[in-house]
Design a protein around this motif. Structure first.
Motif, PDB file in Angstrom:
ATOM      1  N   UNK B  79      -8.149  10.044   5.908  1.00  0.00           N
ATOM      2  CA  UNK B  79      -9.191   9.067   6.237  1.00  0.00           C
ATOM      3  C   UNK B  79      -9.094   8.664   7.708  1.00  0.00           C
ATOM      4  N   UNK B  80     -10.207   8.234   8.245  1.00  0.00           N
ATOM      5  CA  UNK B  80     -10.189   7.604   9.567  1.00  0.00           C
ATOM      6  C   UNK B  80      -9.168   6.462   9.571  1.00  0.00           C
ATOM      7  N   UNK B  81      -8.411   6.349  10.609  1.00  0.00           N
ATOM      8  CA  UNK B  81      -7.271   5.428  10.816  1.00  0.00           C
ATOM      9  C   UNK B  81      -6.030   5.854  10.029  1.00  0.00           C
ATOM     10  N   UNK B  82      -6.115   6.940   9.281  1.00  0.00           N
ATOM     11  CA  UNK B  82      -4.909   7.568   8.769  1.00  0.00           C
ATOM     12  C   UNK B  82      -4.290   7.000   7.512  1.00  0.00           C
ATOM     13  N   UNK B  83      -5.048   6.203   6.769  1.00  0.00           N
ATOM     14  CA  UNK B  83      -4.477   5.679   5.525  1.00  0.00           C
ATOM     15  C   UNK B  83      -5.589   5.161   4.610  1.00  0.00           C
ATOM     16  N   UNK B  84      -5.180   4.831   3.369  1.00  0.00           N
ATOM     17  CA  UNK B  84      -6.136   4.308   2.394  1.00  0.00           C
ATOM     18  C   UNK B  84      -6.663   2.938   2.781  1.00  0.00           C
ATOM     19  N   UNK B  85      -5.999   2.243   3.673  1.00  0.00           N
ATOM     20  CA  UNK B  85      -6.342   0.853   3.982  1.00  0.00           C
ATOM     21  C   UNK B  85      -7.810   0.680   4.365  1.00  0.00           C
ATOM     22  N   UNK B  86      -8.381   1.693   5.010  1.00  0.00           N
ATOM     23  CA  UNK B  86      -9.768   1.592   5.495  1.00  0.00           C
ATOM     24  C   UNK B  86     -10.761   1.380   4.344  1.00  0.00           C
ATOM     25  N   UNK B  87     -10.447   1.891   3.143  1.00  0.00           N
ATOM     26  CA  UNK B  87     -11.366   1.737   1.996  1.00  0.00           C
ATOM     27  C   UNK B  87     -11.647   0.265   1.713  1.00  0.00           C
ATOM     28  N   UNK B  88     -10.585  -0.504   1.687  1.00  0.00           N
ATOM     29  CA  UNK B  88     -10.670  -1.927   1.392  1.00  0.00           C
ATOM     30  C   UNK B  88     -11.250  -2.700   2.570  1.00  0.00           C
ATOM     31  N   UNK B 225      -0.038  10.474 -12.549  1.00  0.00           N
ATOM     32  CA  UNK B 225      -0.535  10.070 -11.231  1.00  0.00           C
ATOM     33  C   UNK B 225       0.546   9.216 -10.587  1.00  0.00           C
ATOM     34  N   UNK B 226       0.948   9.611  -9.380  1.00  0.00           N
ATOM     35  CA  UNK B 226       2.028   8.907  -8.677  1.00  0.00           C
ATOM     36  C   UNK B 226       1.508   8.271  -7.396  1.00  0.00           C
ATOM     37  N   UNK B 227       1.979   7.073  -7.112  1.00  0.00           N
ATOM     38  CA  UNK B 227       1.634   6.430  -5.835  1.00  0.00           C
ATOM     39  C   UNK B 227       2.736   5.449  -5.478  1.00  0.00           C
ATOM     40  N   UNK B 228       2.909   5.203  -4.193  1.00  0.00           N
ATOM     41  CA  UNK B 228       3.906   4.215  -3.782  1.00  0.00           C
ATOM     42  C   UNK B 228       3.346   2.804  -3.992  1.00  0.00           C
ATOM     43  N   UNK B 229       4.267   1.854  -4.189  1.00  0.00           N
ATOM     44  CA  UNK B 229       3.874   0.473  -4.467  1.00  0.00           C
ATOM     45  C   UNK B 229       4.638  -0.491  -3.575  1.00  0.00           C
ATOM     46  N   UNK B 230       3.903  -1.214  -2.724  1.00  0.00           N
ATOM     47  CA  UNK B 230       4.482  -2.375  -2.041  1.00  0.00           C
ATOM     48  C   UNK B 230       3.803  -3.560  -2.688  1.00  0.00           C
ATOM     49  N   UNK B 231       2.685  -4.003  -2.112  1.00  0.00           N
ATOM     50  CA  UNK B 231       1.781  -4.906  -2.823  1.00  0.00           C
ATOM     51  C   UNK B 231       1.072  -4.131  -3.918  1.00  0.00           C
ATOM     52  N   UNK B 232       0.781  -2.852  -3.608  1.00  0.00           N
ATOM     53  CA  UNK B 232       0.285  -1.948  -4.644  1.00  0.00           C
ATOM     54  C   UNK B 232      -1.167  -1.531  -4.544  1.00  0.00           C
ATOM     55  N   UNK B 233      -1.785  -1.598  -3.340  1.00  0.00           N
ATOM     56  CA  UNK B 233      -3.225  -1.329  -3.294  1.00  0.00           C
ATOM     57  C   UNK B 233      -3.567   0.146  -3.460  1.00  0.00           C
ATOM     58  N   UNK B 234      -2.795   1.057  -2.830  1.00  0.00           N
ATOM     59  CA  UNK B 234      -3.170   2.462  -3.023  1.00  0.00           C
ATOM     60  C   UNK B 234      -2.840   2.885  -4.448  1.00  0.00           C
ATOM     61  N   UNK B 235      -1.792   2.283  -5.024  1.00  0.00           N
ATOM     62  CA  UNK B 235      -1.422   2.625  -6.397  1.00  0.00           C
ATOM     63  C   UNK B 235      -2.483   2.134  -7.382  1.00  0.00           C
ATOM     64  N   UNK B 236      -2.941   0.901  -7.228  1.00  0.00           N
ATOM     65  CA  UNK B 236      -3.932   0.413  -8.198  1.00  0.00           C
ATOM     66  C   UNK B 236      -5.232   1.192  -8.033  1.00  0.00           C
ATOM     67  N   UNK B 237      -5.549   1.561  -6.783  1.00  0.00           N
ATOM     68  CA  UNK B 237      -6.729   2.388  -6.547  1.00  0.00           C
ATOM     69  C   UNK B 237      -6.581   3.766  -7.170  1.00  0.00           C
ATOM     70  N   UNK B 238      -5.368   4.315  -7.121  1.00  0.00           N
ATOM     71  CA  UNK B 238      -5.102   5.646  -7.683  1.00  0.00           C
ATOM     72  C   UNK B 238      -5.073   5.621  -9.209  1.00  0.00           C
ATOM     73  N   UNK B 239      -4.658   4.474  -9.775  1.00  0.00           N
ATOM     74  CA  UNK B 239      -4.509   4.361 -11.237  1.00  0.00           C
ATOM     75  C   UNK B 239      -5.818   3.994 -11.929  1.00  0.00           C
ATOM     76  N   UNK B 240      -6.627   3.166 -11.249  1.00  0.00           N
ATOM     77  CA  UNK B 240      -7.624   2.364 -11.948  1.00  0.00           C
ATOM     78  C   UNK B 240      -8.487   3.137 -12.959  1.00  0.00           C
ATOM     79  N   UNK B 241      -9.105   4.230 -12.527  1.00  0.00           N
ATOM     80  CA  UNK B 241     -10.008   4.935 -13.452  1.00  0.00           C
ATOM     81  C   UNK B 241      -9.261   5.783 -14.485  1.00  0.00           C
ATOM     82  N   UNK B 242      -7.929   5.829 -14.383  1.00  0.00           N
ATOM     83  CA  UNK B 242      -7.129   6.535 -15.392  1.00  0.00           C
ATOM     84  C   UNK B 242      -6.508   5.581 -16.415  1.00  0.00           C
ATOM     85  N   UNK B 243      -6.652   4.279 -16.195  1.00  0.00           N
ATOM     86  CA  UNK B 243      -6.007   3.318 -17.113  1.00  0.00           C
ATOM     87  C   UNK B 243      -6.499   3.555 -18.540  1.00  0.00           C
ATOM     88  N   UNK B 244      -7.805   3.881 -18.645  1.00  0.00           N
ATOM     89  CA  UNK B 244      -8.384   4.087 -19.981  1.00  0.00           C
ATOM     90  C   UNK B 244      -7.910   5.398 -20.618  1.00  0.00           C
TER      91      UNK B 244
END
Lengths: 258, 394
Positions: B79-88, B225-244
């Motif tokens: 992504x532009x700026x090099x991380x998932x942060x730009x989505x939010x 599905x694996x993602x790193x978790x600090x506060x957890x934004x990329x992880x919750x974004x990566x998980x969300x549509x798979x929770x079901x």
């Protein structure tokens, strides 16, 4: 009638905050009765928290010093027991939600009540979250003191209607700390409180001089001072009792003289 | 009364001064999230400006080397700026603009969220101030320069451990000072409601795309599905549509620092307990009296003593698993992915890569793992070189 009501029976109330354990719990223990003798009508005992997000630099640093000195919630409870043998001045705890929650909310509040504390102020618990703490306070006869802020507007009536003890009126935007000027429309805030409750209303945040105290006492039922006292504790350390009591005396006098 | 709960977690534990701003934000978000024009504008920004959709890349060499499950990398690092942060950030700043705000403030740890915020603020002509722990301004000096280049003012926070936690506290304080014209662009799925929900919704584009892409490539859902978790934004974004999809394992990789049996760790779910801090009820690293612990990780972006409330809930109900990955494992994975796939991951994302390296060999070749590469690792090269005893200049 809660004990806190008595704080508002000696003319306009002067409410003094200090951070427990700064410079030491031994000094705090001696300071509280001395402040009561000097005219403080209510004492807010601050239980230090590692990350006090509503505080300015003065109280942040006091919290850090107290924690570095080994202060814990249990040691503060022990100190309160000793203070209660010397004075019956109304006292409330002021701290952050996690200090109470992590101790066990019921365990914290029941112990506070049994030691003769009169109320609890949690600046990070707004009206929407208060039930978790207020319901327990009510059961043990403690007042859960609500805060209103210059941004509260339409929330003031709702908050004031359910207030007990007193309403803590935050004078300004921002965090705690001394300010040269207070520009918020205090009169309309207090007007809304008075329309909604007979519980007294005290103003805090930014007040440090006798002139400011007199001005604010003209508007409300009491004046709350924290950072200015904590600053004296920081400046004088273990020698802080005479300057703090002198300061309290001058502030109470200002509240009465208007 | 209390809103924004995930099980017992979440809520709105903030000073009264902020409550009307938070309620205003919630109203605005509830309105705009289903406003076609808002969504069209946001999609346009995400696609044309940030470069979405991000690729789902089959890591063939890594898969063959590990000899187990097939590994796909969700390339948020592109992504532009090099991380998932730009989505939010694009979502929140567009929302702030609609709300009539003219100034944004934000905390940052590694600097990725600060850079993304400064970028979007430049794009949308908003005043921007970033709060960053002083220790992090040293670890991530290049990002500090980037933010200034983008027109933001960067404040070094010197209180306490001078890392992400202190940057969040200071940004909250700043918000209480100046609230009318200012929006706080919180960078993770944490803080008071509605932030955990807003950030999750804006980041859920990751799992929405992943799901479509993996079905297109493999005709089936992934096994993990694996993602790193600090506060957890990329992880919750990566998980969300798979929770079901209960057959998909959701695995969050926390920063163990020097190990979860040491004091120098930031693995909140492994070592924390329930608490209330930074506006939310969740798990926090803390002592027996509720004093927040001075956590540690080599990764400035994971160096946080709490975790978003939705992760706390997914942990409580057993829907997601949380594992701890040490500095040493993350650094090894940082080097491994660089050599094996020619992709330098952010040290944060390297925590997820490291766990994939452990998990894949235990699975069969007909199984699939998706690892979210939340960011690129250029920003970390100097620090990792120093970790390896090589003193290079940025």
């Amino acid at each position: 009638m809660s004990n806190i009501r008595k704080s508002f029976e000696n003319g306009k109330a002067f409410i003094a905050f200090l951070t427990c354990g700064d410079p030491s719990l031994e000094i705090t223990e001696r300071l509280v009765p001395a402040m009561a003798d000097a005219g403080a009508d209510l004492i807010e005992l601050g239980i230090p928290f590692s990350d006090p997000t509503a505080e300015g630099p003065v109280i942040q640093e006091a919290n850090a010093r107290a924690l570095a000195g080994g202060v814990t919630t249990d040691r503060i409870f022990d100190m309160v027991a000793r203070i209660r043998q010397k004075t019956d001045v109304p006292m409330v705890f002021m701290t952050y939600a996690n200090v109470v929650f992590s101790y066990g909310t019921e365990r914290f509040i029941s112990r506070s009540a049994s030691l003769g504390m009169d109320g609890l102020i949690l600046p990070d618990v707004p009206y929407e979250e208060k039930e978790e703490f207020d319901s327990v306070c009510r059961r043990y006869g403690l007042d859960f003191i609500p805060l209103i802020a210059p941004t509260s507007h339409d929330r003031i009536r709702t908050i004031a209607r359910e207030a007990s003890g007193f309403v803590y009126c935050v004078s300004s935007l921002g965090v705690t700390g001394v300010r040269s000027q207070i520009t918020s429309d205090i009169d309309s805030m207090i007007g809304l409180v008075r329309e909604s409750t007979s519980v007294p209303c005290a103003i805090g945040f930014g007040i440090s001089t006798p002139d400011q105290a007199a001005h604010m006492a003209g508007k409300a039922d009491g004046v709350i001072v924290g950072s200015a006292i904590v600053k004296l504790c920081a400046q004088y350390g273990s020698e802080c009792i005479p300057p703090v009591t002198e300061y309290v005396r001058s502030m109470k006098k200002a509240c009465l003289d208007l | 009364m209390s809103k924004g709960r995930f099980g017992i977690h979440g809520g709105q534990y903030i000073p009264e001064t902020l409550m009307n701003a938070i309620l205003e934000l919630e109203d605005a978000y509830n309105y705009y999230k289903s406003d076609p024009e808002f969504n069209q504008e946001l999609t346009m920004l995400l696609n044309e400006y940030a470069g979405r959709p991000s690729r789902l890349y089959y890591a063939k060499r890594m898969t063959e080397d590990l000899g187990g499950a097939k590994i796909y990398l969700k390339r948020e690092d592109l992504n532009h700026t090099g991380a998932h942060k730009i989505n939010n950030v694009l979502g929140q700043i567009l929302l702030a603009k609609k709300m009539g705000k003219t100034r944004v403030i934000a905390e940052t740890g590694a600097g990725q969220h600060g850079v993304a915020t400064a970028t979007a603020a430049a794009l949308m002509n908003m005043e921007c101030e970033i709060f960053m722990g002083e220790e992090d301004t040293r670890r991530q000096a290049l990002n500090v320069y980037r933010m200034r280049l983008l027109g933001a003012k960067v404040h070094a926070v010197t209180t306490k451990t001078a890392t992400l936690k202190d940057a969040v506290s200071e940004t909250m304080r700043e918000w209480t000072r100046r609230i009318n014209d200012t929006h706080y662009v919180l960078g993770s799925c944490m803080g008071p409601h509605p932030f955990p929900t807003i950030v999750r919704d804006f980041q859920s584009v990751i799992s929405r795309e992943t799901k479509e892409q993996i079905i297109e490539k493999e005709g089936r859902l992934p096994d993990a599905v694996l993602a790193c978790v600090g506060g957890g934004s990329n992880a919750i974004g990566s998980f969300y549509h798979f929770i079901e999809d209960s057959q998909v394992r959701l695995i969050g990789c926390e920063a163990a620092g020097r190990g979860i049996d040491t004091a120098e760790t930031a693995a909140t779910i492994a070592t924390g307990k329930p608490g209330i801090f930074h506006g939310m009820k969740s798990y926090f690293c803390q002592d027996e009296y509720g004093q927040i612990a001075p956590v540690y990780s080599i990764s400035a972006g994971l160096d946080y003593p709490g975790v978003g409330p939705e992760h706390a809930y997914l942990h409580d109900i057993g829907r997601a698993e949380y594992v701890a990955v040490t500095d040493a494992e993350a650094v090894a994975a940082f080097e491994y992915l660089s050599r094996t796939e020619g992709i330098i991951p952010a040290i944060e994302s390297a925590h997820a890569v490291a766990y994939a390296g452990k998990l894949a060999p235990t699975m069969s070749p007909d199984q699939i793992i998706v690892v979210t590469l939340s960011g690129r690792g250029d920003k970390d090269c100097a620090a990792i070189a120093r970790y390896r005893g090589e003193d290079i200049y940025e």
